[in-house]
Structures are given as C-alpha cells and as structure tokens.
Design a protein around this motif. Sequence first.
Motif, mmCIF file in Angstrom:
data_model
loop_
_atom_site.group_PDB
_atom_site.id
_atom_site.type_symbol
_atom_site.label_atom_id
_atom_site.label_comp_id
_atom_site.label_asym_id
_atom_site.label_seq_id
_atom_site.Cartn_x
_atom_site.Cartn_y
_atom_site.Cartn_z
ATOM 1 N N PRO A 102 16.132 1.857 14.894
ATOM 2 C CA PRO A 102 15.781 3.052 14.123
ATOM 3 C C PRO A 102 15.051 2.663 12.835
ATOM 4 C CG PRO A 102 18.069 3.148 14.866
ATOM 5 C CD PRO A 102 17.573 1.768 15.174
ATOM 6 N N GLY A 103 13.850 3.181 12.669
ATOM 7 C CA GLY A 103 13.076 2.865 11.474
ATOM 8 C C GLY A 103 11.994 1.826 11.699
ATOM 9 N N GLY A 104 11.878 1.273 12.902
ATOM 10 C CA GLY A 104 10.814 0.296 13.118
ATOM 11 C C GLY A 104 10.978 -0.493 14.395
ATOM 12 N N ASN A 105 10.121 -1.495 14.531
ATOM 13 C CA ASN A 105 10.243 -2.455 15.624
ATOM 14 C C ASN A 105 9.793 -3.817 15.092
ATOM 15 O OD1 ASN A 105 7.391 -2.579 15.690
ATOM 16 N ND2 ASN A 105 7.246 -1.063 17.340
ATOM 17 N N ILE A 106 9.830 -4.826 15.955
ATOM 18 C CA ILE A 106 9.527 -6.179 15.514
ATOM 19 C C ILE A 106 8.094 -6.299 14.955
ATOM 20 C CG2 ILE A 106 8.757 -6.995 17.814
ATOM 21 C CD1 ILE A 106 10.185 -9.678 17.181
ATOM 22 N N GLY A 107 7.196 -5.436 15.436
ATOM 23 C CA GLY A 107 5.814 -5.466 14.943
ATOM 24 C C GLY A 107 5.730 -5.015 13.492
ATOM 25 N N LYS A 108 6.308 -3.855 13.202
ATOM 26 C CA LYS A 108 6.329 -3.355 11.822
ATOM 27 C C LYS A 108 7.026 -4.359 10.916
ATOM 28 C CE LYS A 108 7.934 0.528 8.985
ATOM 29 N NZ LYS A 108 8.744 1.767 8.949
ATOM 30 N N LEU A 109 8.173 -4.859 11.392
ATOM 31 C CA LEU A 109 8.966 -5.809 10.603
ATOM 32 C C LEU A 109 8.158 -7.059 10.267
ATOM 33 C CD1 LEU A 109 11.871 -6.339 9.539
ATOM 34 C CD2 LEU A 109 12.330 -7.511 11.702
ATOM 35 N N SER A 110 7.392 -7.561 11.250
ATOM 36 C CA SER A 110 6.672 -8.820 11.046
ATOM 37 C C SER A 110 5.578 -8.665 9.984
ATOM 38 C CB SER A 110 6.075 -9.325 12.362
ATOM 39 O OG SER A 110 4.992 -8.523 12.779
ATOM 40 N N ILE A 111 4.963 -7.498 9.947
ATOM 41 C CA ILE A 111 3.936 -7.273 8.918
ATOM 42 C C ILE A 111 4.611 -7.077 7.557
ATOM 43 C CG2 ILE A 111 2.012 -5.806 8.169
ATOM 44 C CD1 ILE A 111 1.369 -7.297 10.738
ATOM 45 N N CYS A 112 5.644 -6.247 7.528
ATOM 46 C CA CYS A 112 6.342 -6.000 6.254
ATOM 47 C C CYS A 112 6.877 -7.300 5.668
ATOM 48 C CB CYS A 112 7.519 -5.037 6.466
ATOM 49 S SG CYS A 112 6.999 -3.363 6.845
ATOM 50 N N GLY A 113 7.497 -8.132 6.493
ATOM 51 C CA GLY A 113 8.113 -9.358 5.996
ATOM 52 C C GLY A 113 7.104 -10.238 5.274
ATOM 53 N N THR A 114 5.947 -10.402 5.874
ATOM 54 C CA THR A 114 4.947 -11.298 5.285
ATOM 55 C C THR A 114 4.244 -10.637 4.102
ATOM 56 O OG1 THR A 114 4.756 -12.530 7.331
ATOM 57 C CG2 THR A 114 2.881 -12.656 5.844
ATOM 58 N N VAL A 115 3.938 -9.369 4.232
ATOM 59 C CA VAL A 115 3.356 -8.623 3.097
ATOM 60 C C VAL A 115 4.311 -8.684 1.897
ATOM 61 C CG1 VAL A 115 2.961 -6.237 2.303
ATOM 62 C CG2 VAL A 115 1.842 -7.075 4.395
ATOM 63 N N ASN A 116 5.595 -8.535 2.145
ATOM 64 C CA ASN A 116 6.560 -8.516 1.037
ATOM 65 C C ASN A 116 6.742 -9.902 0.422
ATOM 66 O OD1 ASN A 116 6.715 -5.837 1.588
ATOM 67 N ND2 ASN A 116 8.767 -5.877 2.472
ATOM 68 N N ASP A 117 6.696 -10.946 1.244
ATOM 69 C CA ASP A 117 6.800 -12.301 0.690
ATOM 70 C C ASP A 117 5.615 -12.599 -0.233
ATOM 71 O OD1 ASP A 117 9.219 -12.961 1.764
ATOM 72 O OD2 ASP A 117 8.433 -14.178 3.392
ATOM 73 N N LEU A 118 4.429 -12.158 0.164
ATOM 74 C CA LEU A 118 3.259 -12.338 -0.717
ATOM 75 C C LEU A 118 3.424 -11.507 -1.986
ATOM 76 C CD1 LEU A 118 0.369 -12.193 1.929
ATOM 77 C CD2 LEU A 118 1.206 -14.228 0.723
ATOM 78 N N SER A 119 3.848 -10.265 -1.799
ATOM 79 C CA SER A 119 4.004 -9.354 -2.938
ATOM 80 C C SER A 119 4.981 -9.918 -3.963
ATOM 81 C CB SER A 119 4.492 -7.981 -2.448
ATOM 82 O OG SER A 119 3.581 -7.445 -1.503
#
Lengths: 334, 334
Positions: free
Chosen positions: B63-80
């Motif tokens: 609920p709230g996402g899948n591994i694809g969304k998570l994989s982009i968020c994780g890396t975007v957030n680490d850079l951020s």
Amino acid sequence: MYKTVMLAHGAGGKQTSELIDQIFKVHFSNPDLTADDAAVLPIESGKIAFTTDGFIVSPYEFPGGNIGKLSICGTVNDLSCMGAKPLYLSCAFVIEEGFPMEKLEQIAEAMEKTAKEAGVKIVAGDTKVTGKGQVDNIFITTTGIGRILAGANPSGKLARQGDAVIVTGDIGRHGCAILLARDEFGIDANITSDCAPLWDTVKQMFNTTKNIHVIRDATRGGVGTVLYEIAGQSGVGIRLDAEKIPVAGEVSGICGMLGLEPLYLACEGRLVVFVPKEEALSVIETLHGCPYSKNAAIIGEVTSDMPGKVIMKTAIGSQTLLPQPGGELLPRIC
Amino acid sequence: MYKTVMLAHGAGGKQTSELIDQIFKVHFSNPDLTADDAAVLPIESGKIAFTTDGFIVSPYEFPGGNIGKLSICGTVNDLSCMGAKPLYLSCAFVIEEGFPMEKLEQIAEAMEKTAKEAGVKIVAGDTKVTGKGQVDNIFITTTGIGRILAGANPSGKLARQGDAVIVTGDIGRHGCAILLARDEFGIDANITSDCAPLWDTVKQMFNTTKNIHVIRDATRGGVGTVLYEIAGQSGVGIRLDAEKIPVAGEVSGICGMLGLEPLYLACEGRLVVFVPKEEALSVIETLHGCPYSKNAAIIGEVTSDMPGKVIMKTAIGSQTLLPQPGGELLPRIC
C-alpha cells in the motif's frame, strides 16, 4: 567476526556498520569513500560516461576470477568502450543469509585489486541481505562514472564501409569457463576466463589514433551478438573471415564437442573495435603490446551490401550468413 | 509481447532488445537515455553526489507504492540528503524467470512517474534474468548523480550542541505497511507507506536557510538508528521528547499490538534534520508548506552530555536511554 553473513548484516544497524568496517572499508579504502548517504566528488566540466551492470554469475567463483573481479571489469570496460577514463565506482551487494564471510572477503579483495589496476576508486556502496533461498549466493551491481577523452566519440552507430573489424584477443573463454565450472558436462579442460579490465588497452588505442569508430565489449551473446547490434545500429553489413577469428584450441575443442559456436560465447576481456582500414595495422600493433590483447586480429570488414547482416567467409571459401542471435545460450554468464 | 519474463530476456540478444524497446524505452524515454554501453552526459565543474542502493523489498507491491517507486525515491532521497539536486539515475534489474510482464510494466510506470516528479532522468540501465527460485521476483539497484547546491554541506558529522532535531512527518509508516502487507499477522489496518521523493522538500529547506547541519533519511532501522549514527559520527548526545514524536494512530496501534517501537520502523519519505535552534521554527514553517512534511515537528535537541547516546524524555517526565539499535527487526524492508 561472524563466519557467515546474517540477516542483521543487512539491517542498516550495528552489524551492518561492522561488516562495512571489517570488510568493505579495509579493501575499498580511499579518501573519497563515503560514510554518508552519498559520496561527494569533485568533477570538472566536460562529458562524463555513466553506466550500470548487475552481476549474477553462477558459479560466483570460476577459473580466472570471481564475481567481484567480474563486476569491476564489466563496468570499467563499459566506460572504456565509450572512450571514458573510469573515475568512480559504486557497488551494491545483495547477499544470501549464510554466505561465508571468508568468500565475501575474497570477493572484496578481488574488487580492490581490479579497481587498483584500472585506476578507479570505489566510493559508494550498499549491502542488503535476503533470507536463505531468496537470492542465489551473491549478486553485485556496479555503476561507474568516467571522463570521456577529448576527441573520443566511439559509438555503435559509427561503423562505416571500409572499416576493419578487430577483436582484441581469442574469443569465447569466459562463456566456456563458466560452462565447465558448472560441472554439468563432466568435461575436464584447462580454460580460464578472459575477464580483465581494459581501460589501459583502450587508452593505448586512442594514443595511437583518435579515429576509432566503434568499441564494444563482447560480453553476453559474444562477438556475434555485438556484431549484429553494430550492423543494425549503423545500417551496414559485416563480412567476417572465419580463419582469422582467434579461438584457443581448448575452447575450439569444447565448442566442437558441445556443438557451440565460439562467436556466441561470452567474453569478459575482449573488445570488438571498428577503425578505418588504413588505421587497422597500427592499432593491431598497439594491441599486441598490451597485456590483454596479444592475440588481437583483424577478423573482417564493413561492407555496404546486406545492411544489418553478418556474413562469414568459411575456410573453404564459401560465404554463409551468420545466424541472428536470440534465445538463451547460457543463463547467468555475468 | 511475452506474458512473462523469460531467461532469453536477460541474454543480451534479440529478446533483451525487445524488452528494452517495449517497456523501458517507453517509460524512461529522454534524450540522454543510452543505447550504447554507457550514457554520455554533459556536466559542469563543481561537486557531485554519487550514491547507490539495492532494493529487494518483499512484497514488491505494498500500500502506497511498489519496488519501482521505492527504488527511485530511495536514491533521490539519498542525493537530497547531501544537498544535491538529483540529475541522473541508472537502474539495474534482476528479474526471476516467469515474472509477469504486466507487473514489470507497472513497476516501470511507477519509476517513470516518480522520476518525473523528482525532476531526474533515468539514463542507463541493465536487465538480468535468473532461473526460477534464484531470485525472489525482482530486485532493482538504482544509482544516482546529483549536483550539490552551492553552500550546502550537510553531514552526519555536523550535529552541534544546541541543534534542534526535526522529523519531517509521522514515522514508521513504511515498516508498518510492509509488515502488514506480508499478511503474517492477519491484522487489517489502513496504513500506507510514506514512500515519497523529497528533493523539492530539501530544496525548500535550503531556500529557507543554508545553515542546515544534518539531513538523513530514516530508512532501514528507522529514526532511532539514524539518530544513534549521527550521535556517534558527531560525538554528541541527543535528547528526544517522546510526546513530540509524530506517529499516526494506526501505526501506534499496530506497534502496541506487536510490541514494536515506531522509532525503529523504517520510513521511506521522512527526513531527520538538524538545524541550529534559532533556525528551527522557520524550517518547520517551510516544511509545513511542502506536500510530504505537513506533520513535521521538532522532536528533540542536541546536548553535550552523554555523547553517542540518545535519551528520551517520556510523557510522565522520566528520562530513559533509547536502546542501541541492532539485529534485524524486519528483513527486506527496502
């Protein structure tokens, strides 16, 4: 230290820090290696190359290397094929619970050694651990950043009529080594993978001439698949001379026994290079002076007829169409 | 198109090209997406951030996402978290033979949408396929390059006495959502993951003040683990006020039932931010104006006593030492 990797090593807490300190920091140590969420790296303006590859080779150790060496070579070579000096690598591990710590250390050692040889720094990483049976031993994804040499612009689209087609060494070793390492055939042969980092080889070629049209590493699918890709991307035909293609006697023997074509067996330390015919001999001379390309040879030429196709002139002088690659010759080769 | 992913889709030949053309090129299309061994990218001189993460979350949809969304968020957030504007991403897939093509497309769609929201381009990729049972469904490793904002220099080492400790929203949602999605407890609750790309949030904070000491995303191990890491890296103590920590009622309820502490449950869209006390209120005001941080709150402060420790002031006024994180609360959370 624990003898095997445990789920806790992937949890992001105390045990993850210990694993990083005891294995990865020991082997990947350099001033740019990050302890934060990302590495901070100085960069000059210009063009960079950026590439990623997942490595899932089975078995993870094989004659001539292991998954660690392979993962560094694969990414270093992908950058090199763009005419880019490898600068920085990241590596992400997915490890199965129970994986021997000693083997992980050997893999990290191989990565350290290969990165050093290629002159590239490992600056960022990630470690995840799955339960037993959720991943097969260990997978590594390496991603690299390189600086493209001034004047270098190789691309699969740039093959031109009159280009010579070069391979930088005997082909099919990696595929053959993995096949035998799986022990499914009960064949005993002394074949090692050609797995090697090729940045220095590429640099030497560019020192010889900037006029290099295409450089590709012949990994999955082998030289045959790469040639078909280039023929398609550039809209040209390629004519090979079967007798000129370097294949080690042992590889040739195994291929004969198992009915395989060496052109479709993976290499991990061989490049396919297209240069104008008039540059070919000096490039070959350079390659013969490099450690991983002593058997480099001109194996064919680019033609304007039969665009998109690869033709092979056989030993008895007949011409045959090389079959279009497809399907799965051997899974988990890299 | 095939209905499931087959070994041939990972062989590097015809079927791999088809998969790339039919799914990845459709969703990741942009002028910098490479068809060669590496993407060629223009870059300006300065400091870049470079980060990698493997995603092995189970189940791969929640609920709230899948591994694809998570994989982009994780890396975007680490850079951020490094104060870096995300520019380019690569993604490497390892897929189990037989994985439904329809699900792969949904994952690619989620990646496309999330990358667009974060203003980042997917420029390079890799696809490997294993036999059945050699990987659990699908793993994705994403790697990112970002440009560090002028004047931004957040680091886990920079927490100082007098800093306010902020979390950007209610905590523990992702961990709780995954726990329930595994269906092992038979609990029915309406909890969605907080998974979100946070570059815009970070940019707004830096527009408010450049004086931000630490930004970390509280993923594996949750806020508690991140606070212990920062306390250790900076050699400071941290005092939390239990009553100020935002936790959604449902999350708090589940935690009570299962004996879990929300501070150790993973978030995938929450930042821990340390700023000098005098900047804290304006940062909170900014955060309340951003879509993913409406519940941002000051939850504690940095002290000079008890370096390396995290103390919690409870609702009844007593002080307790937050237990040091360790072990594996919940594997394959991200």
